[in-house]
Scaffold this motif. Structure first.
Motif, PDB file in Angstrom:
ATOM      1  N   UNK A   1      27.393 -14.442  10.286  1.00 47.75           N
ATOM      2  CA  UNK A   1      28.002 -13.308   9.610  1.00 47.75           C
ATOM      3  C   UNK A   1      27.537 -12.022  10.270  1.00 47.75           C
ATOM      4  N   UNK A   2      27.254 -11.018   9.468  1.00 42.35           N
ATOM      5  CA  UNK A   2      26.629  -9.812  10.007  1.00 42.35           C
ATOM      6  C   UNK A   2      25.762  -9.192   8.917  1.00 42.35           C
ATOM      7  N   UNK A   3      24.842  -8.350   9.349  1.00 44.48           N
ATOM      8  CA  UNK A   3      23.962  -7.666   8.404  1.00 44.48           C
ATOM      9  C   UNK A   3      24.080  -6.164   8.594  1.00 44.48           C
TER      10      UNK A   3
ATOM     11  N   UNK B   1      17.888  -9.827  17.981  1.00 46.69           N
ATOM     12  CA  UNK B   1      18.610  -9.399  16.777  1.00 46.69           C
ATOM     13  C   UNK B   1      17.655  -9.144  15.612  1.00 46.69           C
ATOM     14  N   UNK B   2      16.611  -9.945  15.533  1.00 45.50           N
ATOM     15  CA  UNK B   2      15.634  -9.790  14.452  1.00 45.50           C
ATOM     16  C   UNK B   2      14.890  -8.464  14.601  1.00 45.50           C
ATOM     17  N   UNK B   3      14.331  -8.255  15.777  1.00 47.66           N
ATOM     18  CA  UNK B   3      13.514  -7.063  16.037  1.00 47.66           C
ATOM     19  C   UNK B   3      14.335  -5.779  15.888  1.00 47.66           C
ATOM     20  N   UNK B   4      15.583  -5.831  16.362  1.00 51.81           N
ATOM     21  CA  UNK B   4      16.436  -4.642  16.330  1.00 51.81           C
ATOM     22  C   UNK B   4      16.721  -4.186  14.911  1.00 51.81           C
ATOM     23  N   UNK B   5      17.042  -5.136  14.036  1.00 48.97           N
ATOM     24  CA  UNK B   5      17.341  -4.778  12.652  1.00 48.97           C
ATOM     25  C   UNK B   5      16.068  -4.483  11.855  1.00 48.97           C
ATOM     26  N   UNK B   6      15.021  -5.233  12.104  1.00 50.37           N
ATOM     27  CA  UNK B   6      13.765  -5.013  11.379  1.00 50.37           C
ATOM     28  C   UNK B   6      13.185  -3.634  11.675  1.00 50.37           C
ATOM     29  N   UNK B   7      13.359  -3.161  12.901  1.00 51.90           N
ATOM     30  CA  UNK B   7      12.814  -1.864  13.299  1.00 51.90           C
ATOM     31  C   UNK B   7      13.746  -0.699  12.958  1.00 51.90           C
TER      32      UNK B   7
ATOM     33  N   UNK C   1      23.050 -14.296  12.997  1.00 49.48           N
ATOM     34  CA  UNK C   1      22.960 -15.606  12.367  1.00 49.48           C
ATOM     35  C   UNK C   1      22.090 -15.487  11.116  1.00 49.48           C
ATOM     36  N   UNK C   2      22.375 -16.313  10.120  1.00 45.14           N
ATOM     37  CA  UNK C   2      21.702 -16.133   8.830  1.00 45.14           C
ATOM     38  C   UNK C   2      20.195 -16.315   8.909  1.00 45.14           C
ATOM     39  N   UNK C   3      19.719 -17.218   9.766  1.00 44.34           N
ATOM     40  CA  UNK C   3      18.272 -17.394   9.898  1.00 44.34           C
ATOM     41  C   UNK C   3      17.599 -16.182  10.509  1.00 44.34           C
ATOM     42  N   UNK C   4      18.262 -15.575  11.489  1.00 49.96           N
ATOM     43  CA  UNK C   4      17.730 -14.351  12.101  1.00 49.96           C
ATOM     44  C   UNK C   4      17.686 -13.237  11.062  1.00 49.96           C
ATOM     45  N   UNK C   5      18.729 -13.157  10.236  1.00 45.55           N
ATOM     46  CA  UNK C   5      18.723 -12.165   9.154  1.00 45.55           C
ATOM     47  C   UNK C   5      17.517 -12.359   8.245  1.00 45.55           C
TER      48      UNK C   5
END
Length: 348
Positions: free
Chosen positions: A133-135, A215-221, A230-234
């Motif tokens: 999906x997307x976050x 993707x994880x680092x980009x959104x977390x920061x 992907x849902x797990x990365x979210x």
């Protein structure tokens, strides 16, 4: 009795389904998606089997496909997604399993026993599965809430220009675009493929980048406001930034299954079977789920999985959104060729 470090010993291990304290020979060269397998689990595999293992990484199915075409002998086990199994088999890039050496295939949950892309598990065994999906960051989007649709992603508000990231994969973009437009994702009609292409070309100037890594680092920061994900990365990003929201678009969400497979030219085939069989044990696959934050296909693994995974609606899809899930659909070579043409045009 001490087992000699020979293929015969490996065959014995496989036939007995042994995983702990027994010693086997050789080396395993494992390749997987970036940040998708816990290094400590590979150490456990080495301790359990006596096989020395190494881990390499790639960022997309397309990258893996290119590597295998260039000569896959450097890898013994790889992890392609459902849609690429058929392509790799057709291209002669994967070898058939010796299923007598994979007794733990019996541990697969009923709904994973017969998968359309490889019904008899001749070439693949499920690793992890999830949704694409997307976050977005609710603290940064206009109004704080976005519509549960692909519209905000493909046609983002002007204020978000340069603050949106798409995954760097034609499959991950083409399928959602088709769902959003109401077009058959396996269309063989060039006019319908052109609609998808036009949508993606219109979106392109709004994007910061196409990137499947980080993707994880980009959104977390908080580096960007919206990210196809992907849902797990979210889940992993949300643990660090609680203002993030995962979207199940009403038009539909692609469900993916990533799978263990053995390249045609693998050098250590016996060791590859040992590894795949070992990973199909509940406690081992659960360790991968706990690390990557995706569900798996093995019965009993839930007994070893973190409760937080089941409490997150991004991982444990709510009942009222189950009808939005779109499982793998096998497309014709003509349809896949159209996808490739769209991707080539988009990435010029």
């Amino acid at each position: 009795m001490t087992l000699r470090r020979t293929p015969l010993a490996l065959s014995l291990l496989l036939s007995l389904g042994l995983s702990a304290t027994a010693h086997a020979a050789g080396t395993l060269h494992f390749a997987n998606w970036s940040d998708y397998y816990p290094p400590e689990l590979l150490k456990k595999f080495e301790a359990d089997t006596g096989i020395k293992a190494s881990l390499d990484a790639y960022d997309s199915n397309e990258t893996l496909l290119a590597k295998l075409k260039a000569g896959g002998g450097s890898y013994d086990v790889v992890v392609p997604s459902d849609s690429f199994i058929e392509i790799m088999v057709a291209d002669g890039l994967l070898q058939k399993f010796d299923k007598s050496k994979l007794p733990n295939l019996k541990n697969l949950k009923a709904n994973f026993q017969d998968l359309r892309f490889d019904p008899d598990h001749d070439y693949s065994a499920p690793y992890l599965w999830g949704t694409t999906g997307y976050s977005y960051d609710s603290a940064k989007v206009p109004g704080g809430v976005l519509e549960e649709s692909w519209k905000p992603f493909f046609e983002p508000p002007a204020e978000l220009k340069g603050q949106v990231v798409a995954l760097n994969s034609i499959e991950d973009l083409y399928i959602p675009a088709a769902l959003y437009l109401g077009v058959d994702r396996c269309t063989e009609d060039p006019k319908e493929a052109k609609k998808i292409q036009d949508l993606l070309l219109k979106q392109k100037p709004m994007l910061a980048m196409y990137n499947s890594d980080g993707t994880i680092e980009r959104m977390a920061a908080g580096e960007v406001v919206m990210h196809q994900q992907w849902n797990g990365a979210f889940h992993r990003a949300h643990e660090q930034r609680d203002s993030l929201v995962y979207v199940y678009p009403k038009e539909g969400v692609h469900v993916f299954i990533d799978n263990f497979a053995i390249p045609k030219d693998a050098a250590n085939v016996e060791e590859a079977h040992v590894f795949i069989n070992w990973m199909l044990q509940p406690e081992n696959i659960a360790a991968a789920s706990n690390f990557a934050k995706y569900n798996n296909a093995v019965e009993g693994s839930e007994n070893f999985m973190d409760k937080a995974l089941f409490d997150d609606p991004a991982i444990n899809t709510p009942q009222d959104k189950l009808d939005r899930l779109r499982p793998f659909q096998l497309c014709s070579p003509k349809a896949l060729n159209l996808r490739t043409k769209v991707w080539t045009k988009l990435k010029k």
